[in-house]
Write a protein that holds these residues in place. Sequence first.
Motif, PDB file in Angstrom:
ATOM      1  N   VAL A 398       0.833  -1.210   0.000  1.00  0.00           N
ATOM      2  CA  VAL A 398       0.000   0.000   0.000  1.00  0.00           C
ATOM      3  C   VAL A 398       0.865   1.256   0.000  1.00  0.00           C
ATOM      4  O   VAL A 398       0.597   2.226  -0.724  1.00  0.00           O
ATOM      5  CB  VAL A 398      -0.951   0.005   1.221  1.00  0.00           C
ATOM      6  CG1 VAL A 398      -1.701   1.331   1.301  1.00  0.00           C
ATOM      7  CG2 VAL A 398      -1.924  -1.153   1.139  1.00  0.00           C
ATOM      8  N   GLY A 399       1.924   1.243   0.797  1.00  0.00           N
ATOM      9  CA  GLY A 399       2.793   2.413   0.863  1.00  0.00           C
ATOM     10  C   GLY A 399       3.394   2.771  -0.486  1.00  0.00           C
ATOM     11  O   GLY A 399       3.422   3.944  -0.882  1.00  0.00           O
ATOM     12  N   ASP A 400       3.865   1.745  -1.210  1.00  0.00           N
ATOM     13  CA  ASP A 400       4.458   1.979  -2.535  1.00  0.00           C
ATOM     14  C   ASP A 400       3.412   2.522  -3.506  1.00  0.00           C
ATOM     15  O   ASP A 400       3.679   3.446  -4.282  1.00  0.00           O
ATOM     16  CB  ASP A 400       5.060   0.686  -3.089  1.00  0.00           C
ATOM     17  CG  ASP A 400       6.299   0.254  -2.319  1.00  0.00           C
ATOM     18  OD1 ASP A 400       6.869   1.105  -1.602  1.00  0.00           O
ATOM     19  OD2 ASP A 400       6.684  -0.929  -2.433  1.00  0.00           O
ATOM     20  N   MET A 401       2.205   1.925  -3.470  1.00  0.00           N
ATOM     21  CA  MET A 401       1.152   2.356  -4.382  1.00  0.00           C
ATOM     22  C   MET A 401       0.720   3.788  -4.088  1.00  0.00           C
ATOM     23  O   MET A 401       0.489   4.579  -5.015  1.00  0.00           O
ATOM     24  CB  MET A 401      -0.044   1.404  -4.299  1.00  0.00           C
ATOM     25  CG  MET A 401       0.202   0.041  -4.915  1.00  0.00           C
ATOM     26  SD  MET A 401      -1.301  -0.944  -5.065  1.00  0.00           S
ATOM     27  CE  MET A 401      -1.638  -1.295  -3.343  1.00  0.00           C
ATOM     28  N   VAL A 402       0.600   4.129  -2.816  1.00  0.00           N
ATOM     29  CA  VAL A 402       0.208   5.498  -2.427  1.00  0.00           C
ATOM     30  C   VAL A 402       1.257   6.498  -2.892  1.00  0.00           C
ATOM     31  O   VAL A 402       0.935   7.578  -3.404  1.00  0.00           O
ATOM     32  CB  VAL A 402      -0.007   5.580  -0.907  1.00  0.00           C
ATOM     33  CG1 VAL A 402      -0.125   7.036  -0.462  1.00  0.00           C
ATOM     34  CG2 VAL A 402      -1.248   4.799  -0.497  1.00  0.00           C
ATOM     35  N   GLU A 403       2.516   6.122  -2.762  1.00  0.00           N
ATOM     36  CA  GLU A 403       3.599   7.021  -3.168  1.00  0.00           C
ATOM     37  C   GLU A 403       3.550   7.300  -4.677  1.00  0.00           C
ATOM     38  O   GLU A 403       3.680   8.439  -5.117  1.00  0.00           O
ATOM     39  CB  GLU A 403       4.936   6.397  -2.786  1.00  0.00           C
ATOM     40  CG  GLU A 403       6.138   7.311  -3.037  1.00  0.00           C
ATOM     41  CD  GLU A 403       7.438   6.687  -2.574  1.00  0.00           C
ATOM     42  OE1 GLU A 403       8.480   7.016  -3.149  1.00  0.00           O
ATOM     43  OE2 GLU A 403       7.390   5.841  -1.638  1.00  0.00           O
ATOM     44  N   VAL A 404       3.327   6.231  -5.462  1.00  0.00           N
ATOM     45  CA  VAL A 404       3.244   6.387  -6.920  1.00  0.00           C
ATOM     46  C   VAL A 404       2.022   7.209  -7.305  1.00  0.00           C
ATOM     47  O   VAL A 404       2.092   8.114  -8.150  1.00  0.00           O
ATOM     48  CB  VAL A 404       3.193   5.005  -7.609  1.00  0.00           C
ATOM     49  CG1 VAL A 404       2.908   5.164  -9.103  1.00  0.00           C
ATOM     50  CG2 VAL A 404       4.504   4.258  -7.401  1.00  0.00           C
ATOM     51  N   ALA A 406       0.357   9.380  -5.499  1.00  0.00           N
ATOM     52  CA  ALA A 406       0.534  10.780  -5.076  1.00  0.00           C
ATOM     53  C   ALA A 406       1.400  11.540  -6.073  1.00  0.00           C
ATOM     54  O   ALA A 406       1.109  12.690  -6.433  1.00  0.00           O
ATOM     55  CB  ALA A 406       1.151  10.827  -3.680  1.00  0.00           C
ATOM     56  N   LYS A 407       2.445  10.878  -6.542  1.00  0.00           N
ATOM     57  CA  LYS A 407       3.349  11.520  -7.511  1.00  0.00           C
ATOM     58  C   LYS A 407       2.642  11.785  -8.834  1.00  0.00           C
ATOM     59  O   LYS A 407       2.794  12.848  -9.447  1.00  0.00           O
ATOM     60  CB  LYS A 407       4.571  10.621  -7.724  1.00  0.00           C
ATOM     61  CG  LYS A 407       5.617  11.209  -8.653  1.00  0.00           C
ATOM     62  CD  LYS A 407       6.823  10.281  -8.781  1.00  0.00           C
ATOM     63  CE  LYS A 407       7.859  10.863  -9.728  1.00  0.00           C
ATOM     64  NZ  LYS A 407       9.026   9.947  -9.890  1.00  0.00           N
ATOM     65  N   ASP A 408       1.830  10.799  -9.293  1.00  0.00           N
ATOM     66  CA  ASP A 408       1.152  10.926 -10.586  1.00  0.00           C
ATOM     67  C   ASP A 408      -0.021  11.896 -10.541  1.00  0.00           C
ATOM     68  O   ASP A 408      -0.316  12.571 -11.535  1.00  0.00           O
ATOM     69  CB  ASP A 408       0.663   9.552 -11.066  1.00  0.00           C
ATOM     70  CG  ASP A 408       1.810   8.630 -11.451  1.00  0.00           C
ATOM     71  OD1 ASP A 408       2.935   9.147 -11.621  1.00  0.00           O
ATOM     72  OD2 ASP A 408       1.574   7.411 -11.571  1.00  0.00           O
ATOM     73  N   SER A 409      -0.719  11.955  -9.398  1.00  0.00           N
ATOM     74  CA  SER A 409      -1.951  12.743  -9.321  1.00  0.00           C
ATOM     75  C   SER A 409      -1.761  14.131  -8.722  1.00  0.00           C
ATOM     76  O   SER A 409      -2.613  15.004  -8.894  1.00  0.00           O
ATOM     77  CB  SER A 409      -2.999  11.993  -8.494  1.00  0.00           C
ATOM     78  OG  SER A 409      -2.568  11.873  -7.139  1.00  0.00           O
ATOM     79  N   GLU A 415      -3.944  12.669   2.017  1.00  0.00           N
ATOM     80  CA  GLU A 415      -5.289  12.645   1.460  1.00  0.00           C
ATOM     81  C   GLU A 415      -5.636  11.265   0.915  1.00  0.00           C
ATOM     82  O   GLU A 415      -6.759  10.770   1.104  1.00  0.00           O
ATOM     83  CB  GLU A 415      -5.411  13.683   0.341  1.00  0.00           C
ATOM     84  CG  GLU A 415      -5.486  15.121   0.801  1.00  0.00           C
ATOM     85  CD  GLU A 415      -5.668  16.059  -0.378  1.00  0.00           C
ATOM     86  OE1 GLU A 415      -6.805  16.173  -0.885  1.00  0.00           O
ATOM     87  OE2 GLU A 415      -4.654  16.660  -0.803  1.00  0.00           O
ATOM     88  N   ILE A 416      -4.698  10.657   0.233  1.00  0.00           N
ATOM     89  CA  ILE A 416      -4.945   9.339  -0.353  1.00  0.00           C
ATOM     90  C   ILE A 416      -5.168   8.296   0.735  1.00  0.00           C
ATOM     91  O   ILE A 416      -6.095   7.482   0.670  1.00  0.00           O
ATOM     92  CB  ILE A 416      -3.772   8.929  -1.272  1.00  0.00           C
ATOM     93  CG1 ILE A 416      -3.681   9.880  -2.466  1.00  0.00           C
ATOM     94  CG2 ILE A 416      -3.944   7.492  -1.759  1.00  0.00           C
ATOM     95  CD1 ILE A 416      -2.463   9.676  -3.331  1.00  0.00           C
TER      96      ILE A 416
END
Length: 532
Positions: A398-404, A406-409, A415-416
């Motif tokens: 989850v941490g990796d996905m949130v980081e990606v 956040a960077k893309d959006s 917030e995510i």
Amino acid sequence: MKDLLGGKGANLAEMATIGLSVPPGLTITTETCGLFHANGSRLPDNIWEDVLKGLKTIEQDLGFNFGDPERALLVSVRSGAAISMPGMMDTVLNLGLNDEVVAGLAKKSGERFAYDSYRRFIDMFGNVVMDVSHSSFEEELEHLKKVRGVSEDTELNTDDLKTLVDKYKLVYKNATGSDFPSEPYEQLRHAISAVFNSWNSTRAIKYRTINQITGLKGTAVNVQAMVYGNMGNTSGTGVLFTRNPSTGEPKLYGEFLVNAQFKNPAAYKDQVVATGLPASPGAAIGQIVFSADDAEAWQKEGKQVRTETSPEDVGGMHAAQGILTARGGMTSHAAVVARGWGKCCVAGCADIHVNDVAKVMTAATMRLVKMTIMMASLPVTIRLLDPPLHEFLPEGDVGDMVEVLAKDSGISTEEILSRIEKLSEVNPMLGFRGCRLGISYPELTRMQARAIMEAAVACTEHGVKVHPEIMVPLVGGPQELAHQTAVIRKTAEEVMSHSGVKIDYLVGTMIEVPRAALVSDEVSKNIKSTSV
């Protein structure tokens, strides 16, 4: 003992020792595999001399002689590592046949059996030993069956099989530049070498890597007197387990074919369209791919579809989410490997046809396009996905996905993470799923409706008339259905307007929850397709 004789050799030796009826044979040890490769992929002369001595023992046990047209001994040559590697290494059957031996065998055991065995041997030897494509032989077989107006190999007569032998020899010569070897001892030495070489084949190395198999000396080679499954309706071939390999239930479990040899027993079973054998439990959703390379490229998002799998497909099978084959059964290569990996596999969908070149799968009048199934000239119901939200989300850290994300959006990780927490449910299988998920996130419904309509357009453009009926899941009342119907119709109009193709489609629902049943008259008032 398995370390030295391999699993197959050790088990055969144990069965023979306790007095079970085992065809006589010999096992070349796993240590010899190392010597073979150290000797420049050549069998050491002293080992070959031992093989010939062992062969004499088999001849004495049976009263048959290798290469003798009058009393022919034919053998099988099989691999056998200490740890099972199903289908990863090579096998040759009916070894010892040539023009003279087959004529003698025909006099003693019948022409049809003899020439059927001979054409199978040329095919297998050519493919395994000389790397001649099996499909080249298969094309000749299928062409002859088409000319004769038959569907099964067993419907070919003796003259047909003699014709196949000549055609197979020509395939072999065109591919290798030399005549098919007629000297039985030369055949045997080549076959033993091929099995040892298969230990270091790409597929075998990949299989060992995937399954973390290390520390083995190599494969053994088992040379054993042939037992024939193709001698008529009193013989057959198959696979038998003493337990159900899927459930572990202690009962006999297996499949067989009468009057056949080295075939997948489910290859000839009649199947309902798009239904196969539950070879390995589970479910899979993903992009359909038609080759092992594509499956690996789509890593974990692909669903591999093949006429039948071969050991060369092992990398793609491991990468795919699921496996679907037109041939094969519960004990086929695909089934055994998939069960070992806990991967979903449906085998033996006998009515589907896979065109690997065009990358299209057809099943009678059914066509699969863009992951949507349509029935030519007949309506087919497609139920929209009804899982809870979390099943639409990617798996992983989850941490990796949130980081990606956040960077893309451009949205903050806080917030995510807050949004993820708000979307979590105590019991996600109740409440927020089906049509209600589509109401909150209309893009999910639009995505599915667009896929269905675009597939219908593609079918129509290929001359296949289709009539999709789109089913909205888990509707509780008329308002929910009206909302989802509006989204679907708007999306359908967009697709048809863009393509210029008119599709005859319906939108409906299933009465499957109590409150929908209580107001079913209102729910079904403005639709033409309702299921209960």
